[in-house]
Design a protein around this motif. Sequence first.
Motif, mmCIF file in Angstrom:
data_model
loop_
_atom_site.group_PDB
_atom_site.id
_atom_site.type_symbol
_atom_site.label_atom_id
_atom_site.label_comp_id
_atom_site.label_asym_id
_atom_site.label_seq_id
_atom_site.Cartn_x
_atom_site.Cartn_y
_atom_site.Cartn_z
ATOM 1 N N LYS A 1 0.826 -1.209 0.000
ATOM 2 C CA LYS A 1 0.000 0.000 0.000
ATOM 3 C C LYS A 1 0.857 1.254 0.000
ATOM 4 O O LYS A 1 0.496 2.272 -0.612
ATOM 5 C CB LYS A 1 -0.932 -0.024 1.214
ATOM 6 N N PHE A 2 2.006 1.196 0.669
ATOM 7 C CA PHE A 2 2.880 2.365 0.769
ATOM 8 C C PHE A 2 4.111 2.262 -0.124
ATOM 9 O O PHE A 2 5.041 3.070 -0.007
ATOM 10 C CB PHE A 2 3.283 2.590 2.240
ATOM 11 N N ASP B 1 13.309 -5.327 0.896
ATOM 12 C CA ASP B 1 14.642 -4.784 0.615
ATOM 13 C C ASP B 1 14.749 -3.345 1.114
ATOM 14 O O ASP B 1 15.807 -2.929 1.605
ATOM 15 C CB ASP B 1 14.939 -4.845 -0.877
ATOM 16 N N ASP B 2 13.674 -2.578 0.989
ATOM 17 C CA ASP B 2 13.667 -1.207 1.509
ATOM 18 C C ASP B 2 13.865 -1.203 3.019
ATOM 19 O O ASP B 2 14.588 -0.356 3.569
ATOM 20 C CB ASP B 2 12.347 -0.498 1.180
ATOM 21 N N LEU B 3 13.214 -2.152 3.699
ATOM 22 C CA LEU B 3 13.354 -2.223 5.150
ATOM 23 C C LEU B 3 14.786 -2.593 5.538
ATOM 24 O O LEU B 3 15.369 -1.998 6.465
ATOM 25 C CB LEU B 3 12.375 -3.252 5.729
ATOM 26 N N PHE B 4 15.368 -3.549 4.838
ATOM 27 C CA PHE B 4 16.757 -3.924 5.128
ATOM 28 C C PHE B 4 17.704 -2.756 4.854
ATOM 29 O O PHE B 4 18.670 -2.533 5.609
ATOM 30 C CB PHE B 4 17.161 -5.149 4.310
ATOM 31 N N PRO C 1 10.788 8.263 3.614
ATOM 32 C CA PRO C 1 9.442 8.830 3.819
ATOM 33 C C PRO C 1 8.333 7.790 3.676
ATOM 34 O O PRO C 1 7.350 7.809 4.429
ATOM 35 C CB PRO C 1 9.358 9.910 2.740
ATOM 36 N N ARG C 2 8.468 6.877 2.713
ATOM 37 C CA ARG C 2 7.436 5.853 2.543
ATOM 38 C C ARG C 2 7.357 4.928 3.756
ATOM 39 O O ARG C 2 6.261 4.538 4.190
ATOM 40 C CB ARG C 2 7.714 5.034 1.283
ATOM 41 N N ILE C 3 8.497 4.582 4.301
ATOM 42 C CA ILE C 3 8.496 3.721 5.489
ATOM 43 C C ILE C 3 7.888 4.465 6.665
ATOM 44 O O ILE C 3 7.109 3.894 7.447
ATOM 45 C CB ILE C 3 9.925 3.233 5.810
ATOM 46 N N LEU D 1 4.250 4.314 6.351
ATOM 47 C CA LEU D 1 3.798 2.970 6.715
ATOM 48 C C LEU D 1 3.711 2.823 8.234
ATOM 49 O O LEU D 1 2.711 2.316 8.764
ATOM 50 C CB LEU D 1 4.765 1.935 6.135
ATOM 51 N N ILE D 2 4.736 3.257 8.920
ATOM 52 C CA ILE D 2 4.746 3.137 10.383
ATOM 53 C C ILE D 2 3.647 3.988 10.997
ATOM 54 O O ILE D 2 2.967 3.556 11.958
ATOM 55 C CB ILE D 2 6.125 3.519 10.944
ATOM 56 N N GLU D 3 3.428 5.186 10.474
ATOM 57 C CA GLU D 3 2.339 6.016 10.999
ATOM 58 C C GLU D 3 0.991 5.302 10.845
ATOM 59 O O GLU D 3 0.135 5.364 11.738
ATOM 60 C CB GLU D 3 2.318 7.365 10.279
ATOM 61 N N TYR D 4 0.816 4.622 9.730
ATOM 62 C CA TYR D 4 -0.406 3.869 9.496
ATOM 63 C C TYR D 4 -0.554 2.745 10.525
ATOM 64 O O TYR D 4 -1.647 2.531 11.085
ATOM 65 C CB TYR D 4 -0.365 3.299 8.076
#
Length: 305
Positions: free
Chosen positions: A192-193, A198-201, A211-213, A216-219
């Motif tokens: 969704k975001f 791989d982005d998280l790693f 910013p996308r992560i 996601l965390i705010e959600y």
Amino acid sequence: MDADLTAAYARCQELHRRHGRTYYLATRLLPAWKRRHVHALYGFTRYADEIVDRTEELPPADRAARLDEWSSRFVAGLHGEPVDDPLLPAVLHTIAVFDLDRADFASFLRSMAMDLTVLSYPTYDDLLDYMEGSAAVIGTMMLPILGSSDPAAAREPARQLGFAFQLTNFIRDVAEDLDRGRTYLPDEDLAKFGVTRDDLFAAKAQARATPRIRDLIEYEVSRAQAHYEAAAPGITLLNPASQACMRTAYALYGGILDEVAAQGYDVFVRRALVPQRRRLAVAARALLTPTGSPVAVPGPSLVSG
């Protein structure tokens, strides 16, 4: 109590003191006779978790065998067989004293077994199925110990508080779970975001979220807040002697969400922790709060998610 049972309760208390700092502080606000039973439940859940997560040098099949063997010992104890174990006598005694639902323990052990093979969850419903056993049942196990003026009405808020606490931990511990090869944030939420594993790693390696992560965390924080909101009415349904304990746990776990928000929803820059001074202030305030007072939902605002 005999010496073995006393030692088992002491072992559970030590596990709680060492590994569950937030909840251990809250438990100190309970009447002394209740504390050992809370320690017993924590010790049971913590030891199972350690079999799963603290034996990473072993292949999954060996860890599964250890969990099965320990679970079998526990089930044998439920059927009255002698149990040679450093902590199981305490939880078996607690189950007997409060006539706790054995199905809750079976559900918990099922979720612990899932951690050996399940590394991600496609949807939030899938994650809720896992958390039903790993978190919601902890709330229903605790309810008879805490006591309630209306156990039937308090049951669902207790389950929701389990969900809230567990999701808070998942939000805070994204980096730690990546080290174990797991992502508890649902795949559909990542998509969704526009976030990949791989982005998280990469964010973990750089100690900085994109910013996308952060979005996601705010959600996910808003999701956790919804569980806290659903759990809030249950605090005032608890026995008066138990309310300060659970107000403290509610505020301190919720305070982790406040810390996550304060660092811009970047869970990679540092591990979100509630400062010790605030922790003690929360406990003191809980002791002074009149019985029956409502609790405040944590977080800067409740966003529908």
